[in-house]
Design an enzyme around this catalytic site. Structure first.
Site, short mmCIF file in Angstrom:
data_model
loop_
_atom_site.label_atom_id
_atom_site.label_comp_id
_atom_site.label_asym_id
_atom_site.label_seq_id
_atom_site.Cartn_x
_atom_site.Cartn_y
_atom_site.Cartn_z
N ARG B 7 0.84 -1.22 0.00
CA ARG B 7 0.00 0.00 0.00
C ARG B 7 0.86 1.26 0.00
O ARG B 7 0.49 2.29 -0.52
CB ARG B 7 -0.95 0.00 1.20
CG ARG B 7 -1.88 -1.19 1.25
CD ARG B 7 -2.70 -1.31 -0.03
NE ARG B 7 -3.70 -2.38 0.04
CZ ARG B 7 -3.47 -3.65 -0.28
NH1 ARG B 7 -2.27 -4.04 -0.71
NH2 ARG B 7 -4.42 -4.55 -0.19
N ALA B 34 6.28 9.52 24.59
CA ALA B 34 5.11 9.55 23.72
C ALA B 34 5.51 9.75 22.25
O ALA B 34 5.14 8.98 21.37
CB ALA B 34 4.16 10.65 24.17
N ARG B 66 -0.65 7.26 26.59
CA ARG B 66 -0.23 7.84 25.30
C ARG B 66 1.04 7.22 24.71
O ARG B 66 1.34 7.46 23.55
CB ARG B 66 -0.01 9.34 25.44
CG ARG B 66 1.16 9.68 26.36
CD ARG B 66 1.16 11.13 26.78
NE ARG B 66 2.32 11.43 27.60
CZ ARG B 66 2.49 11.05 28.87
NH1 ARG B 66 1.56 10.32 29.47
NH2 ARG B 66 3.57 11.37 29.53
N VAL B 105 21.44 10.52 27.43
CA VAL B 105 22.19 11.07 26.31
C VAL B 105 22.69 12.48 26.60
O VAL B 105 21.92 13.37 26.94
CB VAL B 105 21.33 11.10 25.03
CG1 VAL B 105 22.12 11.72 23.88
CG2 VAL B 105 20.89 9.70 24.67
N PHE B 127 14.91 21.33 26.35
CA PHE B 127 15.73 22.06 25.39
C PHE B 127 17.23 21.84 25.58
O PHE B 127 18.00 22.10 24.67
CB PHE B 127 15.38 23.54 25.39
CG PHE B 127 14.12 23.82 24.61
CD1 PHE B 127 14.17 23.94 23.23
CD2 PHE B 127 12.89 23.88 25.25
CE1 PHE B 127 13.01 24.14 22.49
CE2 PHE B 127 11.73 24.08 24.52
CZ PHE B 127 11.78 24.21 23.14
N CYS B 166 18.49 26.87 11.82
CA CYS B 166 18.56 25.81 12.82
C CYS B 166 17.80 26.27 14.07
O CYS B 166 17.32 27.40 14.14
CB CYS B 166 20.01 25.46 13.14
SG CYS B 166 20.85 26.66 14.19
N CYS B 169 19.02 29.47 15.53
CA CYS B 169 18.55 30.66 14.81
C CYS B 169 17.14 31.04 15.27
O CYS B 169 16.81 32.22 15.37
CB CYS B 169 18.47 30.41 13.31
SG CYS B 169 20.00 30.06 12.46
N CYS B 181 4.49 18.20 30.29
CA CYS B 181 3.40 17.22 30.23
C CYS B 181 3.05 16.71 31.63
O CYS B 181 1.94 16.28 31.87
CB CYS B 181 3.80 16.03 29.35
SG CYS B 181 4.08 16.49 27.65
N CYS B 243 24.98 27.10 12.89
CA CYS B 243 24.82 26.76 11.46
C CYS B 243 25.46 27.79 10.53
O CYS B 243 25.34 27.67 9.32
CB CYS B 243 23.35 26.55 11.12
SG CYS B 243 22.38 28.06 11.02
ZN LIG Z 1 21.52 28.53 13.12
#
Ligand SMILES: [Zn+2]
Lengths: 67, 339
Positions: B7, B34, B66, B105, B127, B166, B169, B181, B243
């Protein structure tokens, strides 16, 4: 005053005269927000001085961290 | 051979050629909450070649509403999410090479994880790690897809090194704190919507249909029936340190990372933001008051007890997490309540 916010017509009180007021009105003043005003992206430094006019198109996107 | 992808191959923009390309691609998913379980399931069912997924947490009952790959057994046994994810994904599609790590990480781990990766999917909840993903993406020229949600609100953006702005920016300041959450709640459709946007962009990238990519940052609120889309191309900062032409990748530097330290003999972990900050303890107390824990406060700090843990939050941004010596667990608690 009537604005088009994120594509919807929205009536805001007369006390909302600038972009900074608008962010306050939507309780976004403490958030990291990208503001597009009449198809132009506004830097944060211009929020205070940018006066709103009837019919202005504003897109507001605020960043969140959850997931 | 069977017709498991028939499909998807009938869908003209993918076709059998796209399917062949998918088969050769390796996607790294950071986070198996989630968004991570949602993205991982879509990509594994779609038949990518390899999926690597990492998470530091284990399954809890509050995840089951969820986080779509987990079951009551996983919550009862507190199975690490990376382990439960691999088990379930292997049952779904045994032909995909699935690598999973129970791992907290940070920069060093990211450097290892991105080897031979074609795309990074953001399924994190803060973040700190997103800024690291953003810099790693630029350093190794690997696209990544930002996605986040809280309540009924979601936001997503695709970052292509060398082309789009990025995350550095787009953010004049890195968002600190705010609702999460775990403090403001989350409904599953908001997750699914972000996952749909993220994985559709992922499929376009993986089958190399670059013209089909969405060039806008979008956000929505499903409950309030809001939708916004902003063309962010003009936000590319020519002197961006992530960047731009002379990148320093600031978020890969030790000085810009959130620091953790186990406090000897105290069963406590200290979490310290990269820069001193002025926390608004009043508004934090308000946010935390809905959590069923116990709050006490003085002008210098706020103490929040929940379950077997107590978080002591200082005005300068530091948080002591009492009741654990485990850094990964402490970070989980920190981001759960602090954002
Ligand atoms: Zn940037």
């Amino acid at each position: 005053m009537e604005l088009v916010i994120n594509g919807d017509k929205v009536e805001v009180p007369n006390s909302v005269e600038t972009i900074a007021h608008l962010l306050h009105h939507f309780e976004l003043q403490q958030k990291v927000v990208i503001v597009e005003w009449n198809a132009k992206i506004l830097e944060k430094g211009l929020h205070q001085e940018t006066k709103l006019c009837n019919g202005d198109k504003v897109e507001l996107v605020h960043f969140v961290g959850g997931g | 051979m069977n017709d498991r992808y028939s499909r998807q191959e009938l869908f003209a923009p993918i076709g059998s050629q796209g399917q062949t390309k998918l088969r050769k691609k390796h996607v790294l998913v950071i986070g198996a909450g989630a968004l991570g379980t949602g993205s991982a399931e879509v990509l594994v069912r779609a038949g990518i070649g390899k999926l690597t997924i990492v998470d530091r947490d284990y399954v809890e009952w509050s995840n089951l509403q969820r986080q779509q790959l987990y079951t009551e057994r996983d919550a009862n046994l507190r199975i690490p999410k990376a382990v439960a994810t691999k088990e379930r994904l292997t049952l779904i599609n045994s032909k995909v090479d699935i690598e999973s790590h129970v791992m907290d990480v940070s920069v060093e781990e990211m450097e290892q994880l991105v080897k031979d990766v074609d795309l990074i999917m953001d399924a994190t909840d803060n973040f700190d790690i997103r800024m690291i993903i953003n810099d790693i993406s630029q350093k190794y020229q690997i696209p990544w897809i930002y996605g986040a949600c809280v309540g009924s609100y979601g936001i997503t953006c695709t970052v292509l090194p060398g082309e789009t702005p990025c995350l550095n920016c787009l953010l004049e300041t890195v968002p600190m704190g705010g609702v999460t959450c775990d403090t403001a709640g989350i409904i599953s459709p908001a997750v699914q919507m972000v996952v749909s946007y993220q994985t559709t962009e992922a499929l376009k990238l993986l089958v190399e249909d670059y013209h089909a990519l969405r060039k806008k940052l979008i956000s929505f609120d499903l409950w309030k029936n809001h939708f916004a889309a902003i063309n962010v191309e003009q936000m590319k900062n020519v002197s961006c340190l992530s960047c731009g032409p002379n990148p320093t990748y600031p978020y890969l530097a030790f000085s810009n990372q959130t620091k953790t330290a186990v406090l000897c003999g105290r069963n406590t972990v200290q979490v310290r933001p990269s820069k001193p900050m002025d926390r608004n303890l009043e508004s934090l107390a308000k946010i935390l008051s809905g959590q069923g824990g116990k709050i006490s406060q003085n002008p210098y700090l706020l103490s929040f007890s929940i379950g077997n843990h107590r978080l002591v939050i200082f005005k300068d941004g530091r948080v002591l997490i009492h009741g654990t010596k485990d850094i990964a667990e402490a970070k989980t608690l920190y981001h759960r309540y602090m954002g």
